[in-house]
Motif scaffolding. Structure first.
Motif, PDB file in Angstrom:
ATOM      1  N   VAL A 157       0.811  -1.221   0.000  1.00  0.00           N
ATOM      2  CA  VAL A 157       0.000   0.000   0.000  1.00  0.00           C
ATOM      3  C   VAL A 157       0.847   1.276   0.000  1.00  0.00           C
ATOM      4  O   VAL A 157       0.596   2.178  -0.808  1.00  0.00           O
ATOM      5  N   PRO A 158       1.871   1.386   0.866  1.00  0.00           N
ATOM      6  CA  PRO A 158       2.649   2.635   0.861  1.00  0.00           C
ATOM      7  C   PRO A 158       3.444   2.876  -0.432  1.00  0.00           C
ATOM      8  O   PRO A 158       3.917   3.986  -0.669  1.00  0.00           O
ATOM      9  N   TYR A 159       3.581   1.850  -1.271  1.00  0.00           N
ATOM     10  CA  TYR A 159       4.432   1.948  -2.449  1.00  0.00           C
ATOM     11  C   TYR A 159       3.651   2.067  -3.756  1.00  0.00           C
ATOM     12  O   TYR A 159       4.258   2.223  -4.817  1.00  0.00           O
ATOM     13  N   ILE A 160       2.329   2.008  -3.699  1.00  0.00           N
ATOM     14  CA  ILE A 160       1.535   2.051  -4.933  1.00  0.00           C
ATOM     15  C   ILE A 160       1.703   3.379  -5.651  1.00  0.00           C
ATOM     16  O   ILE A 160       2.050   3.418  -6.837  1.00  0.00           O
ATOM     17  N   VAL A 161       1.466   4.480  -4.969  1.00  0.00           N
ATOM     18  CA  VAL A 161       1.578   5.794  -5.621  1.00  0.00           C
ATOM     19  C   VAL A 161       3.018   6.070  -6.073  1.00  0.00           C
ATOM     20  O   VAL A 161       3.233   6.469  -7.229  1.00  0.00           O
ATOM     21  N   PRO A 162       4.021   5.850  -5.213  1.00  0.00           N
ATOM     22  CA  PRO A 162       5.394   6.069  -5.703  1.00  0.00           C
ATOM     23  C   PRO A 162       5.738   5.205  -6.918  1.00  0.00           C
ATOM     24  O   PRO A 162       6.424   5.672  -7.838  1.00  0.00           O
ATOM     25  N   ASP A 163       5.266   3.970  -6.937  1.00  0.00           N
ATOM     26  CA  ASP A 163       5.561   3.114  -8.093  1.00  0.00           C
ATOM     27  C   ASP A 163       4.847   3.606  -9.346  1.00  0.00           C
ATOM     28  O   ASP A 163       5.392   3.515 -10.442  1.00  0.00           O
ATOM     29  N   LEU A 164       3.635   4.123  -9.212  1.00  0.00           N
ATOM     30  CA  LEU A 164       2.941   4.683 -10.374  1.00  0.00           C
ATOM     31  C   LEU A 164       3.696   5.899 -10.915  1.00  0.00           C
ATOM     32  O   LEU A 164       3.793   6.088 -12.132  1.00  0.00           O
ATOM     33  N   ILE A 165       4.247   6.695 -10.021  1.00  0.00           N
ATOM     34  CA  ILE A 165       5.063   7.840 -10.454  1.00  0.00           C
ATOM     35  C   ILE A 165       6.321   7.343 -11.161  1.00  0.00           C
ATOM     36  O   ILE A 165       6.696   7.847 -12.232  1.00  0.00           O
ATOM     37  N   LYS A 166       6.981   6.315 -10.585  1.00  0.00           N
ATOM     38  CA  LYS A 166       8.179   5.755 -11.221  1.00  0.00           C
ATOM     39  C   LYS A 166       7.843   5.193 -12.597  1.00  0.00           C
ATOM     40  O   LYS A 166       8.625   5.357 -13.544  1.00  0.00           O
ATOM     41  N   ILE A 167       6.692   4.550 -12.720  1.00  0.00           N
ATOM     42  CA  ILE A 167       6.268   4.002 -14.013  1.00  0.00           C
ATOM     43  C   ILE A 167       6.076   5.127 -15.027  1.00  0.00           C
ATOM     44  O   ILE A 167       6.535   5.025 -16.173  1.00  0.00           O
ATOM     45  N   GLY A 168       5.423   6.198 -14.621  1.00  0.00           N
ATOM     46  CA  GLY A 168       5.213   7.319 -15.532  1.00  0.00           C
ATOM     47  C   GLY A 168       6.522   7.935 -16.007  1.00  0.00           C
ATOM     48  O   GLY A 168       6.723   8.172 -17.211  1.00  0.00           O
ATOM     49  N   VAL A 169       7.424   8.171 -15.082  1.00  0.00           N
ATOM     50  CA  VAL A 169       8.724   8.762 -15.436  1.00  0.00           C
ATOM     51  C   VAL A 169       9.529   7.782 -16.290  1.00  0.00           C
ATOM     52  O   VAL A 169      10.135   8.167 -17.303  1.00  0.00           O
ATOM     53  N   ALA A 170       9.522   6.505 -15.923  1.00  0.00           N
ATOM     54  CA  ALA A 170      10.270   5.499 -16.691  1.00  0.00           C
ATOM     55  C   ALA A 170       9.730   5.385 -18.114  1.00  0.00           C
ATOM     56  O   ALA A 170      10.510   5.254 -19.067  1.00  0.00           O
ATOM     57  N   ALA A 171       8.413   5.439 -18.279  1.00  0.00           N
ATOM     58  CA  ALA A 171       7.825   5.356 -19.622  1.00  0.00           C
ATOM     59  C   ALA A 171       8.282   6.528 -20.492  1.00  0.00           C
ATOM     60  O   ALA A 171       8.604   6.346 -21.674  1.00  0.00           O
ATOM     61  N   VAL A 172       8.331   7.718 -19.917  1.00  0.00           N
ATOM     62  CA  VAL A 172       8.800   8.888 -20.658  1.00  0.00           C
ATOM     63  C   VAL A 172      10.279   8.723 -21.024  1.00  0.00           C
ATOM     64  O   VAL A 172      10.674   8.967 -22.170  1.00  0.00           O
ATOM     65  N   VAL A 173      11.093   8.285 -20.069  1.00  0.00           N
ATOM     66  CA  VAL A 173      12.534   8.094 -20.317  1.00  0.00           C
ATOM     67  C   VAL A 173      12.753   7.061 -21.423  1.00  0.00           C
ATOM     68  O   VAL A 173      13.512   7.288 -22.371  1.00  0.00           O
ATOM     69  N   VAL A 174      12.079   5.917 -21.308  1.00  0.00           N
ATOM     70  CA  VAL A 174      12.229   4.857 -22.311  1.00  0.00           C
ATOM     71  C   VAL A 174      11.804   5.358 -23.682  1.00  0.00           C
ATOM     72  O   VAL A 174      12.501   5.158 -24.682  1.00  0.00           O
ATOM     73  N   ASN A 175      10.665   6.028 -23.743  1.00  0.00           N
ATOM     74  CA  ASN A 175      10.157   6.532 -25.015  1.00  0.00           C
ATOM     75  C   ASN A 175      11.135   7.515 -25.651  1.00  0.00           C
ATOM     76  O   ASN A 175      11.425   7.426 -26.845  1.00  0.00           O
ATOM     77  N   ARG A 176      11.665   8.424 -24.856  1.00  0.00           N
ATOM     78  CA  ARG A 176      12.602   9.430 -25.383  1.00  0.00           C
ATOM     79  C   ARG A 176      13.898   8.786 -25.871  1.00  0.00           C
ATOM     80  O   ARG A 176      14.404   9.121 -26.931  1.00  0.00           O
ATOM     81  N   ILE A 177      14.443   7.885 -25.086  1.00  0.00           N
ATOM     82  CA  ILE A 177      15.727   7.278 -25.446  1.00  0.00           C
ATOM     83  C   ILE A 177      15.578   6.366 -26.655  1.00  0.00           C
ATOM     84  O   ILE A 177      16.366   6.437 -27.594  1.00  0.00           O
ATOM     85  N   LYS A 178      14.569   5.520 -26.660  1.00  0.00           N
ATOM     86  CA  LYS A 178      14.410   4.562 -27.767  1.00  0.00           C
ATOM     87  C   LYS A 178      14.073   5.248 -29.077  1.00  0.00           C
ATOM     88  O   LYS A 178      14.454   4.783 -30.143  1.00  0.00           O
ATOM     89  N   LYS A 179      13.359   6.351 -28.996  1.00  0.00           N
ATOM     90  CA  LYS A 179      12.952   7.062 -30.205  1.00  0.00           C
ATOM     91  C   LYS A 179      14.158   7.605 -30.969  1.00  0.00           C
ATOM     92  O   LYS A 179      14.165   7.655 -32.190  1.00  0.00           O
ATOM     93  N   TYR A 180      15.193   7.997 -30.231  1.00  0.00           N
ATOM     94  CA  TYR A 180      16.329   8.668 -30.852  1.00  0.00           C
ATOM     95  C   TYR A 180      17.598   7.830 -30.918  1.00  0.00           C
ATOM     96  O   TYR A 180      18.623   8.300 -31.404  1.00  0.00           O
ATOM     97  N   THR A 181      17.584   6.617 -30.395  1.00  0.00           N
ATOM     98  CA  THR A 181      18.799   5.833 -30.327  1.00  0.00           C
ATOM     99  C   THR A 181      18.586   4.470 -30.987  1.00  0.00           C
ATOM    100  O   THR A 181      17.906   3.612 -30.445  1.00  0.00           O
ATOM    101  N   LYS A 182      19.188   4.268 -32.128  1.00  0.00           N
ATOM    102  CA  LYS A 182      19.019   3.029 -32.899  1.00  0.00           C
ATOM    103  C   LYS A 182      19.601   1.808 -32.181  1.00  0.00           C
ATOM    104  O   LYS A 182      19.035   0.733 -32.260  1.00  0.00           O
ATOM    105  N   ILE A 183      20.681   1.961 -31.461  1.00  0.00           N
ATOM    106  CA  ILE A 183      21.379   0.834 -30.842  1.00  0.00           C
ATOM    107  C   ILE A 183      20.459   0.026 -29.901  1.00  0.00           C
ATOM    108  O   ILE A 183      20.558  -1.182 -29.799  1.00  0.00           O
ATOM    109  N   PHE A 184      19.529   0.692 -29.235  1.00  0.00           N
ATOM    110  CA  PHE A 184      18.644   0.021 -28.290  1.00  0.00           C
ATOM    111  C   PHE A 184      17.521  -0.732 -28.995  1.00  0.00           C
ATOM    112  O   PHE A 184      16.884  -1.585 -28.424  1.00  0.00           O
ATOM    113  N   ASN A 185      17.249  -0.394 -30.238  1.00  0.00           N
ATOM    114  CA  ASN A 185      16.130  -1.006 -30.952  1.00  0.00           C
ATOM    115  C   ASN A 185      16.542  -2.267 -31.699  1.00  0.00           C
ATOM    116  O   ASN A 185      15.733  -2.879 -32.357  1.00  0.00           O
TER     117      ASN A 185
END
Length: 186
Positions: free
Chosen positions: A156-184
């Motif tokens: 319970v204490p970790y649900i909201v922090p994990d949702l925030i981490k998921i949101g930030v991680a999704a943005v990071v992954v999307n930004r990095i993968k979009k511009y970097t061929k090596i990861f794809n």
């Protein structure tokens, strides 16, 4: 039958992202038996960027080097005692995050950028739920606790922090993968 060996590029990426997970685990706030860390953020980013095979290997390397005594777990801890302890199930659950996120990002084919992010977020949430489930069961067994107490301490204490981490991680992954061929490529 030809088997694909791991390339030097893959080994380098796996090592870099294993280090990322370790660094994220050191960012820790003790909140009782289960500390708040950025480990899951590191796992989300690793699996989202590296994909299934490389992401899983990176997580397994992270777990193995922690078990053999390199202090990569939360609070600079290490050793088999950490895995055998009350939080060990969460560490083992990182494997499931890597599997689910990697599979969702590389096995679900979508063309629209917005849908790719939705699939990534769903994969991260499903992986996190599996990690929470394994970690909670492990905690209940290890601490001779009941499920309600374990959920109150470990989930319970970790649900909201994990949702925030998921949101930030999704943005990071999307930004990095979009511009970097090596990861794809893997």
């Amino acid at each position: 039958m030809k088997t694909k060996l791991i390339s030097v590029q893959d080994m380098t990426l796996i090592a870099m992202f294993t280090a990322l997970i370790a660094i994220c685990s050191w960012i820790s706030v003790p909140l009782g038996p289960v500390p708040f860390t950025l480990q899951t953020f590191g796992i989300f980013v690793t699996a989202g960027i590296l994909g299934t095979r490389r992401g899983i290997i990176s997580v397994l390397v992270y777990i193995c080097i922690g078990v053999i005594g390199i202090p990569v777990f939360a609070g600079f801890s290490s050793g088999p005692g950490v895995i055998a302890g009350p939080t060990g199930g969460f560490i083992l659950g990182f494997f499931f995050i890597a599997v689910v996120v990697g599979m969702m990002t590389h096995c679900v084919s979508v063309e629209k950028q917005g849908m790719k992010i939705v699939v990534l977020v769903i994969g991260m949430i499903l992986g996190d739920v599996l990690c929470f489930a394994l970690g909670t069961v492990w905690f209940v067994w290890n601490m001779k606790s009941n499920v309600a107490t374990a959920l109150g301490l470990c989930v319970v204490p970790y649900i909201v922090p994990d949702l925030i981490k998921i949101g930030v991680a999704a943005v990071v992954v999307n930004r990095i993968k979009k511009y970097t061929k090596i990861f794809n490529e893997g």
